[in-house]
Design a protein around this motif. Structure first.
Motif, PDB file in Angstrom:
ATOM      1  N   THR A  37     -81.084 -49.401   2.046  1.00 37.97           N
ATOM      2  CA  THR A  37     -79.924 -49.237   0.754  1.00 37.97           C
ATOM      3  C   THR A  37     -79.837 -47.985   0.811  1.00 37.97           C
ATOM      4  O   THR A  37     -80.477 -47.000   0.996  1.00 37.97           O
ATOM      5  N   CYS A  38     -78.559 -48.473   1.008  1.00 34.91           N
ATOM      6  CA  CYS A  38     -77.760 -46.962   1.199  1.00 34.91           C
ATOM      7  C   CYS A  38     -76.338 -47.007   0.814  1.00 34.91           C
ATOM      8  O   CYS A  38     -76.039 -48.421   0.732  1.00 34.91           O
ATOM      9  N   THR A  39     -75.843 -45.772   1.127  1.00 31.91           N
ATOM     10  CA  THR A  39     -74.219 -45.771   0.834  1.00 31.91           C
ATOM     11  C   THR A  39     -73.327 -45.695   1.971  1.00 31.91           C
ATOM     12  O   THR A  39     -72.185 -45.866   1.957  1.00 31.91           O
ATOM     13  N   PHE A  40     -73.573 -45.912   2.985  1.00 30.20           N
ATOM     14  CA  PHE A  40     -73.363 -46.243   4.142  1.00 30.20           C
ATOM     15  C   PHE A  40     -73.960 -47.849   4.693  1.00 30.20           C
ATOM     16  O   PHE A  40     -74.988 -48.090   5.055  1.00 30.20           O
ATOM     17  N   ASN A  41     -73.118 -47.582   6.235  1.00 25.90           N
ATOM     18  CA  ASN A  41     -73.480 -48.600   6.936  1.00 25.90           C
ATOM     19  C   ASN A  41     -73.176 -48.062   8.350  1.00 25.90           C
ATOM     20  O   ASN A  41     -72.194 -49.290   8.495  1.00 25.90           O
ATOM     21  N   CYS A  42     -73.361 -47.015   9.114  1.00 25.99           N
ATOM     22  CA  CYS A  42     -73.187 -47.064   9.848  1.00 25.99           C
ATOM     23  C   CYS A  42     -73.492 -47.481  11.361  1.00 25.99           C
ATOM     24  O   CYS A  42     -74.032 -48.422  11.404  1.00 25.99           O
ATOM     25  N   ILE A  43     -72.722 -47.388  12.068  1.00 24.02           N
ATOM     26  CA  ILE A  43     -72.438 -48.409  12.912  1.00 24.02           C
ATOM     27  C   ILE A  43     -73.684 -48.060  13.707  1.00 24.02           C
ATOM     28  O   ILE A  43     -74.014 -48.711  14.799  1.00 24.02           O
ATOM     29  N   ALA A 136     -79.258 -32.329   6.741  1.00 20.19           N
ATOM     30  CA  ALA A 136     -77.621 -32.964   6.364  1.00 20.19           C
ATOM     31  C   ALA A 136     -77.100 -33.531   7.052  1.00 20.19           C
ATOM     32  O   ALA A 136     -76.241 -32.621   8.369  1.00 20.19           O
ATOM     33  N   LYS A 137     -76.634 -34.752   7.157  1.00 22.81           N
ATOM     34  CA  LYS A 137     -75.735 -35.123   8.198  1.00 22.81           C
ATOM     35  C   LYS A 137     -74.863 -35.507   7.795  1.00 22.81           C
ATOM     36  O   LYS A 137     -74.008 -35.777   7.201  1.00 22.81           O
ATOM     37  N   ILE A 138     -73.508 -35.036   9.424  1.00 23.54           N
ATOM     38  CA  ILE A 138     -72.541 -35.454   9.262  1.00 23.54           C
ATOM     39  C   ILE A 138     -71.819 -36.149  10.600  1.00 23.54           C
ATOM     40  O   ILE A 138     -72.679 -35.356  11.421  1.00 23.54           O
TER      41      ILE A 138
HETATM   42  S1  SF4 Z   1     -78.041 -44.271   9.887  1.00 21.17           S
HETATM   43 FE1  SF4 Z   1     -76.498 -44.911   7.795  1.00 21.17          FE
HETATM   44  S2  SF4 Z   1     -76.291 -46.298   7.213  1.00 21.17           S
HETATM   45 FE2  SF4 Z   1     -78.156 -46.283   8.319  1.00 21.17          FE
HETATM   46  S3  SF4 Z   1     -80.032 -45.676   6.685  1.00 21.17           S
HETATM   47 FE3  SF4 Z   1     -78.929 -43.364   7.688  1.00 21.17          FE
HETATM   48  S4  SF4 Z   1     -77.957 -43.587   6.873  1.00 21.17           S
HETATM   49 FE4  SF4 Z   1     -77.804 -45.149   6.121  1.00 21.17          FE
END
Ligand code: SF4
Length: 271
Positions: A37-43, A136-138
């Protein structure tokens, strides 16, 4: 001889895992749903491809349930209690309540690993400020790369994330780390990267690459060292630069099941 603790069916706690940046880290997953469950879907996401997108904060797991598991822990040597897991931990509306409750019970430091997407919210900043260490990730220095790499929900904007982290830095006296996951797409160190980091003023920058199985290849040690050297050339930031390949892993004996670890993308390191 000290016997290994028995593995137990903890639902919300996992580990301890040997973390390259946190030592022996006991994970807490305040979302703990079957789907990420996330706000992103990182590759490069390492906790599964199926994503339930959400930016609504709510209580996913009642505070008492997680605290009951904390109370039932056997004696453990750990360095950090870390909020992370199968999704974005700041989506949990009880994150602050959980940090407060755990601090009353345990002496270890508390870390939160966040994708930064909700740091433009004051309630999230206030709750994160209760932790000892916020990572914090960027992953990008621009809107274009951010959309390509992190694949955010439509109304999550790069500029607003950066502003949120800057606001957090102003109120936060704890240790702030910026994590950058480098892959082929973002490995060129540009002046934009340098200025974002200089403006945020973190205590450290973690230079990472996806080392657990996923469909995006990690960078080599040579490429990671090259990123560090490029960065030192063009940036005036002189805080800590932590490299994933330089880490020294501590031995751990997990108390959660292999399934609980795998569900959070742990226990299957490439390195
Ligand atoms: S890597 Fe990206 S998509 Fe996966 S959990 Fe972390 S923020 Fe969400």
């Amino acid at each position: 001889m000290i016997s290994k603790p028995k593995r137990k069916r903890f639902k919300y706690i996992y580990g301890p895992v040997s973390s390259w940046r946190l030592g022996r880290s006991l994970g807490i997953d305040p979302i703990s749903s079957n789907k990420k469950t996330c706000t992103f879907n990182c590759i490069y996401c390492q906790v599964g491809r199926a994503t339930k997108f959400s930016k609504r904060r709510k209580i996913y797991v009642k505070t008492e349930k997680i605290i009951d598991e904390i109370k039932s822990l056997p004696h453990l040597k750990i360095d950090y209690i870390t909020f992370s897991g199968r999704g974005e931990p700041t989506l949990a509306k009880n994150l602050g309540a959980l940090i407060k409750a755990i601090k009353k019970l345990r002496k270890e430091k508390i870390a939160v690993l966040t994708n930064s997407s909700l740091m433009n919210r004051q309630d999230v900043r206030n709750e994160l400020a209760l932790a000892d260490f916020v990572v914090a990730k960027i992953d990008a220095p621009s809107d274009r790369l951010f959309n390509l790499i992190d694949k955010p929900m439509r109304d999550i904007k790069f500029g607003s994330i950066i502003e949120g982290i800057k606001k957090f830095r102003r109120i936060y006296a704890g240790r702030l780390g910026l994590q950058i996951m480098f892959i082929d797409l973002n490995k060129k160190i540009t002046i934009e990267w340098a200025s974002i980091i200089e403006e945020i003023k973190p205590d450290e920058v973690q230079i990472n690459t996806p080392t657990r199985p996923n469909k995006t290849a990690p960078l080599s040690k040579k490429e990671i060292v090259n990123i560090k050297n490029q960065f030192l050339k063009i940036s005036s930031f002189r805080g800590n630069l932590v490299l994933v390949y330089d880490s020294c892993r501590k031995a751990v004996s997990p108390i959660s099941t292999k399934h609980a670890l795998k569900k959070r993308g742990r226990g299957i390191e490439r390195l």
